[in-house]
Motif scaffolding. Structure first.
Motif, PDB file in Angstrom:
ATOM      1  N   SER A   1      12.259   2.705  -2.321  1.00 32.37           N
ATOM      2  CA  SER A   1      12.204   2.321  -3.729  1.00 32.37           C
ATOM      3  C   SER A   1      12.053   0.811  -3.832  1.00 32.37           C
ATOM      4  N   VAL A   2      11.482   0.364  -4.953  1.00 30.55           N
ATOM      5  CA  VAL A   2      11.259  -1.063  -5.183  1.00 30.55           C
ATOM      6  C   VAL A   2      11.947  -1.438  -6.493  1.00 30.55           C
ATOM      7  N   PRO A   3      12.964  -2.302  -6.456  1.00 29.59           N
ATOM      8  CA  PRO A   3      13.647  -2.708  -7.689  1.00 29.59           C
ATOM      9  C   PRO A   3      12.775  -3.643  -8.518  1.00 29.59           C
ATOM     10  N   TYR A   4      12.986  -3.639  -9.829  1.00 33.58           N
ATOM     11  CA  TYR A   4      12.216  -4.518 -10.702  1.00 33.58           C
ATOM     12  C   TYR A   4      13.105  -5.067 -11.807  1.00 33.58           C
ATOM     13  N   ASP A   5      12.715  -6.233 -12.304  1.00 34.19           N
ATOM     14  CA  ASP A   5      13.274  -6.758 -13.550  1.00 34.19           C
ATOM     15  C   ASP A   5      12.337  -6.426 -14.708  1.00 34.19           C
ATOM     16  N   THR A   6      11.035  -6.569 -14.438  1.00 33.41           N
ATOM     17  CA  THR A   6      10.001  -6.154 -15.392  1.00 33.41           C
ATOM     18  C   THR A   6       9.009  -5.270 -14.647  1.00 33.41           C
ATOM     19  N   LEU A   7       8.622  -4.181 -15.277  1.00 37.70           N
ATOM     20  CA  LEU A   7       7.674  -3.243 -14.675  1.00 37.70           C
ATOM     21  C   LEU A   7       6.423  -3.171 -15.535  1.00 37.70           C
ATOM     22  N   VAL A   8       5.268  -3.280 -14.889  1.00 39.11           N
ATOM     23  CA  VAL A   8       3.983  -3.145 -15.572  1.00 39.11           C
ATOM     24  C   VAL A   8       3.240  -1.976 -14.921  1.00 39.11           C
ATOM     25  N   ILE A   9       2.959  -0.949 -15.693  1.00 40.61           N
ATOM     26  CA  ILE A   9       2.252   0.222 -15.176  1.00 40.61           C
ATOM     27  C   ILE A   9       0.812   0.188 -15.674  1.00 40.61           C
TER      28      ILE A   9
ATOM     29  N   LEU B   1       0.871  -1.172   0.000  1.00 35.82           N
ATOM     30  CA  LEU B   1       0.000   0.000   0.000  1.00 35.82           C
ATOM     31  C   LEU B   1       0.909   1.222   0.000  1.00 35.82           C
ATOM     32  N   ALA B   2       1.075   1.847  -1.138  1.00 35.42           N
ATOM     33  CA  ALA B   2       2.033   2.939  -1.276  1.00 35.42           C
ATOM     34  C   ALA B   2       1.671   3.792  -2.482  1.00 35.42           C
ATOM     35  N   THR B   3       2.243   4.988  -2.527  1.00 30.09           N
ATOM     36  CA  THR B   3       2.024   5.911  -3.642  1.00 30.09           C
ATOM     37  C   THR B   3       3.316   6.051  -4.433  1.00 30.09           C
ATOM     38  N   VAL B   4       3.229   5.805  -5.726  1.00 34.90           N
ATOM     39  CA  VAL B   4       4.390   5.935  -6.608  1.00 34.90           C
ATOM     40  C   VAL B   4       4.557   7.391  -7.015  1.00 34.90           C
ATOM     41  N   GLN B   5       5.788   7.877  -6.975  1.00 28.69           N
ATOM     42  CA  GLN B   5       6.041   9.252  -7.411  1.00 28.69           C
ATOM     43  C   GLN B   5       7.026   9.324  -8.567  1.00 28.69           C
ATOM     44  N   GLY B   6       7.561   8.177  -9.006  1.00 21.28           N
ATOM     45  CA  GLY B   6       8.464   8.206 -10.140  1.00 21.28           C
ATOM     46  C   GLY B   6       9.072   6.847 -10.417  1.00 21.28           C
ATOM     47  N   VAL B   7       9.821   6.769 -11.517  1.00 21.91           N
ATOM     48  CA  VAL B   7      10.517   5.542 -11.908  1.00 21.91           C
ATOM     49  C   VAL B   7      11.928   5.909 -12.329  1.00 21.91           C
ATOM     50  N   ASP B   8      12.912   5.228 -11.764  1.00 18.30           N
ATOM     51  CA  ASP B   8      14.305   5.387 -12.191  1.00 18.30           C
ATOM     52  C   ASP B   8      14.586   4.273 -13.191  1.00 18.30           C
ATOM     53  N   THR B   9      14.487   4.598 -14.483  1.00 16.90           N
ATOM     54  CA  THR B   9      14.630   3.576 -15.506  1.00 16.90           C
ATOM     55  C   THR B   9      16.062   3.068 -15.610  1.00 16.90           C
ATOM     56  N   ALA B  10      17.043   3.904 -15.232  1.00 17.16           N
ATOM     57  CA  ALA B  10      18.442   3.473 -15.303  1.00 17.16           C
ATOM     58  C   ALA B  10      18.743   2.425 -14.228  1.00 17.16           C
ATOM     59  N   LYS B  11      18.252   2.675 -13.009  1.00 14.52           N
ATOM     60  CA  LYS B  11      18.480   1.738 -11.906  1.00 14.52           C
ATOM     61  C   LYS B  11      17.411   0.647 -11.848  1.00 14.52           C
ATOM     62  N   ARG B  12      16.367   0.790 -12.650  1.00 12.59           N
ATOM     63  CA  ARG B  12      15.217  -0.123 -12.632  1.00 12.59           C
ATOM     64  C   ARG B  12      14.610  -0.173 -11.231  1.00 12.59           C
ATOM     65  N   GLU B  13      14.164   0.980 -10.791  1.00 11.54           N
ATOM     66  CA  GLU B  13      13.548   1.103  -9.479  1.00 11.54           C
ATOM     67  C   GLU B  13      12.285   1.958  -9.572  1.00 11.54           C
ATOM     68  N   VAL B  14      11.255   1.531  -8.827  1.00  9.70           N
ATOM     69  CA  VAL B  14      10.043   2.333  -8.666  1.00  9.70           C
ATOM     70  C   VAL B  14      10.222   3.169  -7.407  1.00  9.70           C
ATOM     71  N   LEU B  15      10.033   4.468  -7.523  1.00  5.11           N
ATOM     72  CA  LEU B  15      10.267   5.390  -6.420  1.00  5.11           C
ATOM     73  C   LEU B  15       8.945   5.685  -5.715  1.00  5.11           C
ATOM     74  N   LEU B  16       8.918   5.516  -4.403  1.00  9.70           N
ATOM     75  CA  LEU B  16       7.708   5.722  -3.612  1.00  9.70           C
ATOM     76  C   LEU B  16       7.749   7.060  -2.889  1.00  9.70           C
ATOM     77  N   SER B  17       6.576   7.552  -2.518  1.00  8.91           N
ATOM     78  CA  SER B  17       6.484   8.866  -1.881  1.00  8.91           C
ATOM     79  C   SER B  17       7.094   8.886  -0.488  1.00  8.91           C
ATOM     80  N   ASP B  18       7.252   7.721   0.143  1.00  5.92           N
ATOM     81  CA  ASP B  18       7.834   7.685   1.492  1.00  5.92           C
ATOM     82  C   ASP B  18       9.358   7.633   1.465  1.00  5.92           C
ATOM     83  N   GLY B  19       9.940   7.750   0.287  1.00  7.15           N
ATOM     84  CA  GLY B  19      11.385   7.737   0.165  1.00  7.15           C
ATOM     85  C   GLY B  19      11.986   6.387  -0.155  1.00  7.15           C
TER      86      GLY B  19
END
Length: 422
Positions: A95-103, A75-93
């Motif tokens: 991040s969640v790493p991914y191999d595949t991202l589905v938006i 349960l979190a709010t996404v505020q951005g994606v770091d495509t270079a590091k392959r990380e989803v950035l959350l509003s609480d500071g």
């Protein structure tokens, strides 16, 4: 070797279908959503108009995947994606790493450059939107019951819906029946039969996505319910207590917005090309240009059907896209050839007008009236999640059909007295 990590942002139709399609695949999955529930949006207007309770069209995401140990829910709010590091950035500071991202983050209502109108004309995309609309609508009747000034009372009993698509048509019909049938005997100082429901559409006809004959039928069906349908007159002002369209200023206590949508900020997160509605311009296989590891689906993506027309932002389309993403990922992980381009198969368009009429367009056959209403109802019950919810919704509809009584007309949460028509 660590399992392939799939991050799905958004627990709507597309996101859930992706997760379901990946059952049995050698992956671990993280679902991220800012709400803890999946919402059956096609019936959201029925919560707003006191037909159904919130629990009948929404389900906790954790409950849906309780038997899938490889699925984690955040349960979190996404505020951005770091495509270079392959990380989803959350509003609480975090991040969640991914191999595949589905938006699959969906869309919100859009006010065509007039965001200040949202305060006076709420849209309908979330449960919070629906309960806010229900509260404002029912409160308007209560205020009218206590109002001594005739002009002010009539304004409180005037409901304006902006936008003549399926949502606007369904809201207009449901509000008219609520006023003229369900509430007909509930008040002593006002006559709910005097309620005005006005549907305003800037285009030449309502239900523009349907054929002319079905659109014309829908208009006549609404007018039989007492709805005033105004077409070819764009709204130029929404404010406290009135709306301006064409050359007319209409005093009203309740304005509802059903005229347009704007995609989530996914394109900004990804630095991707977007269309005018903010939807990401995806490749034919639903990936982001230059990022085959990122998929964008549903209302967040601009996708073309085989005929070159945009794929509509409806639940069946999102589900098909989610299934395509799952099949593509499975093929990639197993070393097989991927399915290739996504091909949308239109299963039909449906819209209901009150509790006894609807229009259905399957392409090869078009239906209207009572039979179409039954088909509309069966189709929606079929796509609900869980036997309990299917039975609950079917029984609610049957009871309303037989008695006209709506049991969900409760005024809860918040204080709208000062916002209605003031």
């Amino acid at each position: 070797m660590a399992e392939h990590h799939v991050v799905v942002v958004g627990a709507g139709f597309g996101g859930l279908e992706t997760v379901r399609g990946l059952a049995g695949a050698p992956v671990r999955i993280t679902i991220i959503d800012q709400r803890n529930h999946h919402l059956f949006q096609p019936l959201l207007y029925q919560v707003a108009t006191a037909i159904l309770a919130t629990s009948e069209i929404a389900w906790p995401v954790r409950y849906l995947f309780r038997d899938r140990p490889e699925v984690k829910t955040l349960l979190a709010t996404v505020q951005g994606v770091d495509t270079a590091k392959r990380e989803v950035l959350l509003s609480d500071g975090h991040s969640v790493p991914y191999d595949t991202l589905v938006i699959a983050t969906g869309a919100r209502h859009a006010y065509f450059g007039h965001d200040e109108w949202e305060r006076f004309a709420p849209g309908l995309k979330t449960l919070e939107d629906a309960t806010t609309i229900r509260r404002r609508m029912l409160t308007a009747f209560e205020l009218a019951e206590n109002e001594m000034d005739p002009a002010r009372r009539q304004a409180l009993l005037t409901f304006v819906i902006i936008g003549g698509g399926p949502t606007g048509v369904e809201l207009a019909g449901a509000i008219a029946e609520l006023a003229h049938v369900t509430l007909a005997k509930d008040f002593r100082s006002i006559d709910p039969h005097l309620t005005r429901v006005v549907l305003i559409e800037a285009g030449p006809r309502i239900l523009a996505g349907f054929t002319d004959d079905l659109s014309d039928y829908a208009r006549k069906a609404l007018e039989r319910l007492g709805v005033e349908v105004r077409t070819g007159e764009p709204v130029t002002e929404c404010a406290a207590g009135h709306v301006v369209f064409g050359k007319e200023t209409l005093a009203t206590g309740t304005i509802l917005w059903a005229a347009g949508v704007q995609a989530s900020p996914a394109a900004q997160w990804l630095g991707a090309e977007a269309d005018r509605a903010g939807r990401v311009q995806v490749e034919p296989d639903l990936t982001v240009r230059g990022h085959p590891e990122i998929f964008v689906i549903g209302d967040t993506a601009a996708v073309l059907a085989p005929d070159g027309k945009p794929v509509p932002g409806i639940a069946p389309a999102a589900k098909q896209q989610g299934g395509h993403v799952a099949a593509t990922l499975k093929a990639r992980l197993s070393g097989k050839a991927a399915p290739g381009a996504f091909r949308y198969k239109h299963s039909g368009s449906l819209a209901t007008i009150g509790k006894r009429a609807a229009v259905v367009d399957f392409g090869w056959i078009k239906l209207r009236g009572w039979l179409a209403w039954w088909i509309w109802g069966l189709a929606h019950i079929f796509f609900l999640i869980g036997t309990r919810n299917r039975i609950a919704v079917a029984l609610s509809w049957l009871w309303i059909y037989m008695s006209g009584h709506r049991s969900a007309r409760l005024i809860t949460q918040g204080k709208d007295r000062e916002k209605i028509g003031s």
